[in-house]
Design a protein around this motif. Structure first.
Motif, PDB file in Angstrom:
ATOM      1  N   MET A   1      -2.020   3.815   5.319  1.00  0.00           N
ATOM      2  CA  MET A   1      -2.709   2.826   4.586  1.00  0.00           C
ATOM      3  C   MET A   1      -2.285   1.675   4.951  1.00  0.00           C
ATOM      4  N   LEU A   2      -0.837   1.620   5.646  1.00  0.00           N
ATOM      5  CA  LEU A   2      -0.268   0.368   5.765  1.00  0.00           C
ATOM      6  C   LEU A   2      -1.858  -0.265   6.757  1.00  0.00           C
ATOM      7  N   THR A   3      -2.356   0.322   7.629  1.00  0.00           N
ATOM      8  CA  THR A   3      -3.330  -0.184   7.960  1.00  0.00           C
ATOM      9  C   THR A   3      -4.493  -0.396   7.798  1.00  0.00           C
ATOM     10  N   SER A   4      -4.997   0.263   6.466  1.00  0.00           N
ATOM     11  CA  SER A   4      -6.222  -0.187   5.465  1.00  0.00           C
ATOM     12  C   SER A   4      -5.589  -1.464   4.718  1.00  0.00           C
ATOM     13  N   VAL A   5      -4.044  -1.917   4.826  1.00  0.00           N
ATOM     14  CA  VAL A   5      -3.116  -3.179   3.566  1.00  0.00           C
ATOM     15  C   VAL A   5      -3.744  -4.490   4.915  1.00  0.00           C
ATOM     16  N   MET A   6      -4.057  -4.067   6.171  1.00  0.00           N
ATOM     17  CA  MET A   6      -4.046  -4.933   6.862  1.00  0.00           C
ATOM     18  C   MET A   6      -5.682  -5.392   7.391  1.00  0.00           C
ATOM     19  N   VAL A   7      -6.539  -4.391   6.895  1.00  0.00           N
ATOM     20  CA  VAL A   7      -7.861  -4.401   7.517  1.00  0.00           C
ATOM     21  C   VAL A   7      -8.722  -4.688   5.855  1.00  0.00           C
ATOM     22  N   ARG A   8      -8.411  -4.629   5.222  1.00  0.00           N
ATOM     23  CA  ARG A   8      -9.001  -4.880   3.562  1.00  0.00           C
ATOM     24  C   ARG A   8      -8.938  -6.350   3.315  1.00  0.00           C
ATOM     25  N   PRO A   9      -8.043  -6.994   3.062  1.00  0.00           N
ATOM     26  CA  PRO A   9      -8.648  -9.034   3.314  1.00  0.00           C
ATOM     27  C   PRO A   9      -9.819  -8.895   3.445  1.00  0.00           C
ATOM     28  N   ILE A  10      -9.550  -8.740   5.129  1.00  0.00           N
ATOM     29  CA  ILE A  10     -10.122  -9.108   5.777  1.00  0.00           C
ATOM     30  C   ILE A  10     -12.112  -8.783   5.816  1.00  0.00           C
TER      31      ILE A  10
ATOM     32  N   ALA B   1     -10.620   1.849   5.364  1.00  0.00           N
ATOM     33  CA  ALA B   1     -10.873  -0.109   4.626  1.00  0.00           C
ATOM     34  C   ALA B   1     -12.058   0.315   4.532  1.00  0.00           C
ATOM     35  N   VAL B   2     -12.493  -0.137   6.040  1.00  0.00           N
ATOM     36  CA  VAL B   2     -13.951  -1.080   5.709  1.00  0.00           C
ATOM     37  C   VAL B   2     -15.008  -0.090   5.021  1.00  0.00           C
ATOM     38  N   SER B   3     -14.889   1.115   5.382  1.00  0.00           N
ATOM     39  CA  SER B   3     -16.173   2.036   4.426  1.00  0.00           C
ATOM     40  C   SER B   3     -15.443   1.564   2.605  1.00  0.00           C
ATOM     41  N   SER B   4     -13.966   2.268   2.221  1.00  0.00           N
ATOM     42  CA  SER B   4     -14.519   2.422   0.995  1.00  0.00           C
ATOM     43  C   SER B   4     -14.141   1.152   0.308  1.00  0.00           C
ATOM     44  N   THR B   5     -14.011   0.162   0.929  1.00  0.00           N
ATOM     45  CA  THR B   5     -14.030  -1.130   0.183  1.00  0.00           C
ATOM     46  C   THR B   5     -15.061  -1.599  -0.418  1.00  0.00           C
ATOM     47  N   ALA B   6     -16.132  -1.377   1.677  1.00  0.00           N
ATOM     48  CA  ALA B   6     -17.461  -1.898   0.464  1.00  0.00           C
ATOM     49  C   ALA B   6     -18.212  -0.646   0.439  1.00  0.00           C
TER      50      ALA B   6
ATOM     51  N   PHE C   1       0.248  -2.176  -7.338  1.00  0.00           N
ATOM     52  CA  PHE C   1       0.823  -1.612  -6.696  1.00  0.00           C
ATOM     53  C   PHE C   1       1.968  -0.872  -6.806  1.00  0.00           C
ATOM     54  N   PHE C   2       2.751  -0.860  -8.166  1.00  0.00           N
ATOM     55  CA  PHE C   2       3.647  -0.205  -8.403  1.00  0.00           C
ATOM     56  C   PHE C   2       3.757   0.870  -8.701  1.00  0.00           C
ATOM     57  N   MET C   3       2.113   1.172  -9.614  1.00  0.00           N
ATOM     58  CA  MET C   3       1.828   2.141 -10.190  1.00  0.00           C
ATOM     59  C   MET C   3       1.292   3.657  -8.702  1.00  0.00           C
ATOM     60  N   PHE C   4       1.354   2.378  -7.692  1.00  0.00           N
ATOM     61  CA  PHE C   4       0.354   3.388  -6.626  1.00  0.00           C
ATOM     62  C   PHE C   4       1.179   3.197  -5.364  1.00  0.00           C
ATOM     63  N   ILE C   5       2.625   3.793  -5.850  1.00  0.00           N
ATOM     64  CA  ILE C   5       3.538   3.521  -5.186  1.00  0.00           C
ATOM     65  C   ILE C   5       3.875   5.245  -5.615  1.00  0.00           C
ATOM     66  N   ALA C   6       3.699   5.467  -7.163  1.00  0.00           N
ATOM     67  CA  ALA C   6       4.053   6.656  -7.720  1.00  0.00           C
ATOM     68  C   ALA C   6       2.990   7.529  -7.206  1.00  0.00           C
TER      69      ALA C   6
ATOM     70  N   LEU D   1      -7.833  -5.830  -5.480  1.00  0.00           N
ATOM     71  CA  LEU D   1      -7.246  -4.551  -5.519  1.00  0.00           C
ATOM     72  C   LEU D   1      -6.736  -3.590  -4.794  1.00  0.00           C
ATOM     73  N   ALA D   2      -7.349  -3.207  -3.677  1.00  0.00           N
ATOM     74  CA  ALA D   2      -7.490  -2.045  -2.927  1.00  0.00           C
ATOM     75  C   ALA D   2      -6.480  -1.859  -1.487  1.00  0.00           C
ATOM     76  N   THR D   3      -5.781  -3.108  -2.090  1.00  0.00           N
ATOM     77  CA  THR D   3      -5.107  -3.797  -0.335  1.00  0.00           C
ATOM     78  C   THR D   3      -3.847  -3.207  -0.840  1.00  0.00           C
ATOM     79  N   ALA D   4      -4.031  -3.806  -2.592  1.00  0.00           N
ATOM     80  CA  ALA D   4      -2.483  -3.219  -3.851  1.00  0.00           C
ATOM     81  C   ALA D   4      -2.285  -1.861  -3.342  1.00  0.00           C
TER      82      ALA D   4
END
Length: 386
Positions: free
Chosen positions: A52-61, A110-115, A209-214, A325-328
């Motif tokens: 997931m943290l990899t997705s965080v870095m890739v999604r904004p781009i 990150a690429v496929s789901s965001t698109a 972000f806080f909701m998805f920690i849970a 939103l997906a990054t969060a």
């Protein structure tokens, strides 16, 4: 009323169902696989979090590139890489190599789901956004039911080898279905600067972000918790997803009629109650009750938050808004898996779910004090324009 159920919307929704089945097949089974190859609970949390943290870095781009170059190229190449990553799991023999693959897999996700998510929002009429996102999200909901159950069944009756091959097949079906969808987007020309984040949705992204920690704690540690109290974790995911599937279309229509705030605040309260209930569960009945409550709460809040995000963002910034939103979402799941992995190792599963309830309470507070007013202002301006 504008048409919602077009051929493209149906193909993308069904394709998303297959993609998410492949994705969720690994959620209850990968922690068990990691234990089998010698990992501990902290390493389980790190491996789930690395994805997931990899997705965080890739999604904004990716979000900025979607608004410039269109959706289809990123869907095709993202899904192709996702299929390759699924195939490579069959060759994993140690934790270090697994971490590397989780990073590669996170990039493809990150690429496929965001698109895909952005392409679908293009297809939904604005007047039916809540309903459309509710139905589209139902495909993810059904995957939450069938994915974990199929995954558990495969490793129990077949093998991990078969699990990863099934995941490859489901992912390939998702890719094939997307080829038949028309995507109503024209890439914008010019040398505009690619934006990495949509500032207008920062407060709502923080709430998500806080909701998805849970949620990260639920998806990663419910299988282990259920095993510790001799309950089949597939039962939790089935009850959760069935309730979620029933609640999402209804909550989507209510969101379109009364506004997102009408749905989100009560839904987050129910989510908190679900996690508190899970923290006290000692058997099947408690697990089922918490799953039903979590399905109602989370299932109603999530599409309403997505709809609210699109309402607050500019029309030409939907790609970057979806990516924000997906990054969060990914950051919450990733940090939740890592943080709650430490919590479970040094305390207990009951305390883990109690901490998860607190994070959802923070989500509700952020929404109440920083998002509600913006949504009310937006609805008032929209009604004036109409």
């Amino acid at each position: 009323m504008e048409r919602l159920w077009t051929k493209s919307f149906i193909l993308m929704t069904v394709g998303t169902l297959f993609l998410f089945i492949a994705f969720y097949m690994l959620y209850p089974t990968l922690p068990l696989f990691i234990k089998q190859i010698g990992g501990n609970e902290t390493q389980i949390g790190l491996s789930m979090g690395a994805f997931m943290l990899t997705s965080v870095m890739v999604r904004p781009i990716v979000g900025g590139l979607l608004d410039r170059y269109g959706r289809r190229p990123f869907i095709v190449w993202g899904l192709a890489l996702f299929i390759v990553a699924m195939y490579l799991y069959d060759w994993i023999g140690g934790i270090v190599v697994l971490m590397g693959l989780r990073i590669l897999h996170g990039m493809s996700w990150a690429v496929s789901s965001t698109a895909i998510n952005t392409a679908v929002t293009d297809m939904i009429p604005s007047a039916r956004r809540g309903e459309g996102m509710g139905w589209f999200s139902t495909s993810m909901t059904l995957a939450m039911a069938f994915g974990p159950m199929v995954g558990i069944w495969v490793i129990q009756d077949l093998s991990y080898h078969a699990l990863f091959r099934f995941a490859v097949v489901f992912s390939a079906v998702a890719l094939i279905l997307t080829f038949g969808a028309k995507m109503p987007f024209r890439p914008q020309s010019g040398a505009r600067r690619i934006e990495l984040f949509e500032k207008s949705v920062l407060p709502i992204s923080t709430s998500v972000f806080f909701m998805f920690i849970a949620y990260g704690g639920i998806t990663t540690f419910v299988p282990l918790f259920a095993d510790s109290i001799k309950v089949n974790s597939g039962v939790f995911f089935l009850a959760f997803a069935a309730t979620l599937a029933l609640s999402r279309p209804l909550s989507g229509k209510l969101s379109d009629r009364y506004g997102e705030t009408f749905i989100i605040v009560p839904a987050l309260v129910i989510t908190i109650l679900a996690l508190i209930s899970l923290s006290f569960s000692t058997g099947l009945l408690g697990v089922l009750a918490s799953a039903v409550l979590y399905g109602i709460g989370f299932g109603s809040a999530h599409p309403a938050l997505q709809s609210a995000t699109l309402r607050l963002a500019r029309p030409d910034r939907k790609g970057v808004a979806n990516a924000s939103l997906a990054t969060a979402t990914d950051l919450g799941i990733g940090l939740g898996a890592i943080m709650l992995g430490w919590v479970s190792q040094y305390t207990s599963y009951s305390f883990l779910f109690a901490v998860s309830a607190v994070t959802v309470a923070f989500s509700m507070l952020v929404f109440t004090f920083f998002v509600k007013r913006s949504l009310k202002t937006n609805l008032r301006l929209t009604s004036i324009d109409v």
